[in-house]
Design a protein around this motif. Structure first.
Motif, PDB file in Angstrom:
ATOM      1  N   GLY A 102       3.343  -6.282  -9.155  1.00  0.00           N
ATOM      2  CA  GLY A 102       2.485  -6.689  -8.044  1.00  0.00           C
ATOM      3  C   GLY A 102       3.269  -6.993  -6.779  1.00  0.00           C
ATOM      4  N   VAL A 103       4.369  -7.704  -6.925  1.00  0.00           N
ATOM      5  CA  VAL A 103       5.192  -8.042  -5.763  1.00  0.00           C
ATOM      6  C   VAL A 103       5.779  -6.787  -5.140  1.00  0.00           C
ATOM      7  N   LEU A 104       6.277  -5.887  -5.965  1.00  0.00           N
ATOM      8  CA  LEU A 104       6.859  -4.643  -5.450  1.00  0.00           C
ATOM      9  C   LEU A 104       5.822  -3.804  -4.704  1.00  0.00           C
ATOM     10  N   LYS A 105       4.629  -3.711  -5.265  1.00  0.00           N
ATOM     11  CA  LYS A 105       3.572  -2.939  -4.612  1.00  0.00           C
ATOM     12  C   LYS A 105       3.176  -3.562  -3.279  1.00  0.00           C
ATOM     13  N   LEU A 106       3.025  -4.884  -3.242  1.00  0.00           N
ATOM     14  CA  LEU A 106       2.676  -5.550  -1.994  1.00  0.00           C
ATOM     15  C   LEU A 106       3.783  -5.434  -0.957  1.00  0.00           C
ATOM     16  N   LEU A 107       5.036  -5.552  -1.379  1.00  0.00           N
ATOM     17  CA  LEU A 107       6.149  -5.394  -0.443  1.00  0.00           C
ATOM     18  C   LEU A 107       6.190  -3.984   0.133  1.00  0.00           C
ATOM     19  N   LEU A 108       5.990  -3.002  -0.708  1.00  0.00           N
ATOM     20  CA  LEU A 108       5.984  -1.611  -0.264  1.00  0.00           C
ATOM     21  C   LEU A 108       4.848  -1.368   0.718  1.00  0.00           C
ATOM     22  N   PHE A 109       3.671  -1.882   0.404  1.00  0.00           N
ATOM     23  CA  PHE A 109       2.520  -1.721   1.284  1.00  0.00           C
ATOM     24  C   PHE A 109       2.745  -2.410   2.620  1.00  0.00           C
ATOM     25  N   ASN A 110       3.188  -3.664   2.592  1.00  0.00           N
ATOM     26  CA  ASN A 110       3.388  -4.405   3.836  1.00  0.00           C
ATOM     27  C   ASN A 110       4.475  -3.778   4.691  1.00  0.00           C
ATOM     28  N   ALA A 111       5.510  -3.243   4.065  1.00  0.00           N
ATOM     29  CA  ALA A 111       6.550  -2.549   4.832  1.00  0.00           C
ATOM     30  C   ALA A 111       5.964  -1.323   5.535  1.00  0.00           C
ATOM     31  N   GLY A 112       5.111  -0.578   4.847  1.00  0.00           N
ATOM     32  CA  GLY A 112       4.475   0.590   5.448  1.00  0.00           C
ATOM     33  C   GLY A 112       3.549   0.235   6.601  1.00  0.00           C
ATOM     34  N   SER A 136      -3.905 -10.985  16.335  1.00  0.00           N
ATOM     35  CA  SER A 136      -4.027  -9.616  15.832  1.00  0.00           C
ATOM     36  C   SER A 136      -3.172  -9.359  14.599  1.00  0.00           C
ATOM     37  N   ALA A 137      -1.911  -9.717  14.653  1.00  0.00           N
ATOM     38  CA  ALA A 137      -0.996  -9.411  13.551  1.00  0.00           C
ATOM     39  C   ALA A 137      -1.390 -10.108  12.250  1.00  0.00           C
ATOM     40  N   PRO A 138      -1.604 -11.435  12.252  1.00  0.00           N
ATOM     41  CA  PRO A 138      -1.965 -12.074  10.973  1.00  0.00           C
ATOM     42  C   PRO A 138      -3.311 -11.617  10.423  1.00  0.00           C
ATOM     43  N   VAL A 139      -4.296 -11.423  11.286  1.00  0.00           N
ATOM     44  CA  VAL A 139      -5.613 -10.992  10.820  1.00  0.00           C
ATOM     45  C   VAL A 139      -5.540  -9.574  10.259  1.00  0.00           C
ATOM     46  N   LEU A 140      -4.836  -8.683  10.967  1.00  0.00           N
ATOM     47  CA  LEU A 140      -4.683  -7.313  10.492  1.00  0.00           C
ATOM     48  C   LEU A 140      -3.957  -7.275   9.156  1.00  0.00           C
ATOM     49  N   LEU A 141      -2.890  -8.021   9.018  1.00  0.00           N
ATOM     50  CA  LEU A 141      -2.117  -8.021   7.780  1.00  0.00           C
ATOM     51  C   LEU A 141      -2.912  -8.604   6.613  1.00  0.00           C
ATOM     52  N   LEU A 142      -3.652  -9.667   6.854  1.00  0.00           N
ATOM     53  CA  LEU A 142      -4.482 -10.257   5.800  1.00  0.00           C
ATOM     54  C   LEU A 142      -5.572  -9.272   5.361  1.00  0.00           C
ATOM     55  N   ALA A 143      -6.262  -8.682   6.319  1.00  0.00           N
ATOM     56  CA  ALA A 143      -7.313  -7.716   5.993  1.00  0.00           C
ATOM     57  C   ALA A 143      -6.731  -6.502   5.274  1.00  0.00           C
ATOM     58  N   ILE A 147      -7.649  -5.128   1.471  1.00  0.00           N
ATOM     59  CA  ILE A 147      -8.056  -3.744   1.239  1.00  0.00           C
ATOM     60  C   ILE A 147      -7.103  -3.071   0.253  1.00  0.00           C
ATOM     61  N   PHE A 148      -5.814  -3.381   0.353  1.00  0.00           N
ATOM     62  CA  PHE A 148      -4.850  -2.781  -0.570  1.00  0.00           C
ATOM     63  C   PHE A 148      -5.111  -3.214  -2.012  1.00  0.00           C
ATOM     64  N   VAL A 149      -5.459  -4.471  -2.226  1.00  0.00           N
ATOM     65  CA  VAL A 149      -5.751  -4.938  -3.587  1.00  0.00           C
ATOM     66  C   VAL A 149      -6.949  -4.176  -4.152  1.00  0.00           C
ATOM     67  N   ILE A 150      -7.967  -3.977  -3.339  1.00  0.00           N
ATOM     68  CA  ILE A 150      -9.130  -3.199  -3.770  1.00  0.00           C
ATOM     69  C   ILE A 150      -8.729  -1.745  -4.019  1.00  0.00           C
ATOM     70  N   TYR A 151      -7.922  -1.185  -3.119  1.00  0.00           N
ATOM     71  CA  TYR A 151      -7.453   0.195  -3.258  1.00  0.00           C
ATOM     72  C   TYR A 151      -6.631   0.372  -4.534  1.00  0.00           C
ATOM     73  N   GLU A 152      -5.796  -0.581  -4.841  1.00  0.00           N
ATOM     74  CA  GLU A 152      -4.966  -0.497  -6.046  1.00  0.00           C
ATOM     75  C   GLU A 152      -5.832  -0.467  -7.299  1.00  0.00           C
TER      76      GLU A 152
END
Length: 175
Positions: A102-112, A136-143, A147-152
């Motif tokens: 989970g951590v690796l996937k989230l790190l990879l996603f956030n880096a992208g 903008s940055a915190p709201v975009l990253l949280l959203a 979405i990534f958790v749902i996508y996964e």
């Protein structure tokens, strides 16, 4: 699969992916949805034709989209995460620790996502704080993470569905 069938399926998938990304560049709302759908298409290629073909499709779609399409944010989302994530996800899922996966996937996603937004802001000149100001940055990253958790979860279910139900049907036509 036969080599000719593999090439044909890979070519059609690459063309469909470029078409979907083009549609995302025409309709603003779809700019964030189409890279997700193109990533889902990569499941089929990875499962049926293998990793090598999936990487070749990813490279072809990335190059063609960067050259042909004018909405670079959608293309960058595909290039920097959604295009290569399904094959990489299979490797990450081989790890034993669910926490580490989970951590690796989230790190990879956030880096992208961060790389996409930084490139769009500082290289392409897209104003980042246009909609929400300093938030903008915190709201975009949280959203984006929600979405990534749902996508996964969706990707896991679609992969299982494809492997169990559709792959045997498709593979018998390609032998």
């Amino acid at each position: 699969m036969k080599r000719s069938v593999t090439v044909a399926v890979a070519g059609v998938t690459a063309a469909l992916s470029v078409l979907l990304l083009a549609l995302g560049s025409v309709i603003w709302v779809l700019a964030y949805i189409m890279p997700l759908l193109c990533g889902i298409l990569m499941i089929m290629i990875y499962q049926s034709a293998g990793a090598k073909t999936a990487w070749l499709v990813f490279a072809a779609v990335s190059v063609l989209s960067l050259i042909l399409l004018n909405d670079k944010e959608s293309v960058l989302l595909y290039v920097l995460f959604f295009g290569y994530y399904p094959p990489v996800r299979e490797r990450i899922d081989r790890l034993r620790s669910p926490f580490l996966r989970g951590v690796l996937k989230l790190l990879l996603f956030n880096a992208g996502v961060v790389a996409t937004e930084l490139l769009c802001t500082y290289v392409l000149g897209v104003p980042f704080e246009l909609f929400l100001g300093k938030w903008s940055a915190p709201v975009l990253l949280l959203a984006a993470n929600l979405i990534f958790v749902i996508y996964e979860r969706l990707l896991r279910l679609l992969t299982l569905l494809y492997v169990k139900k559709y792959k045997p049907r498709i593979d018998k036509y390609f032998k």
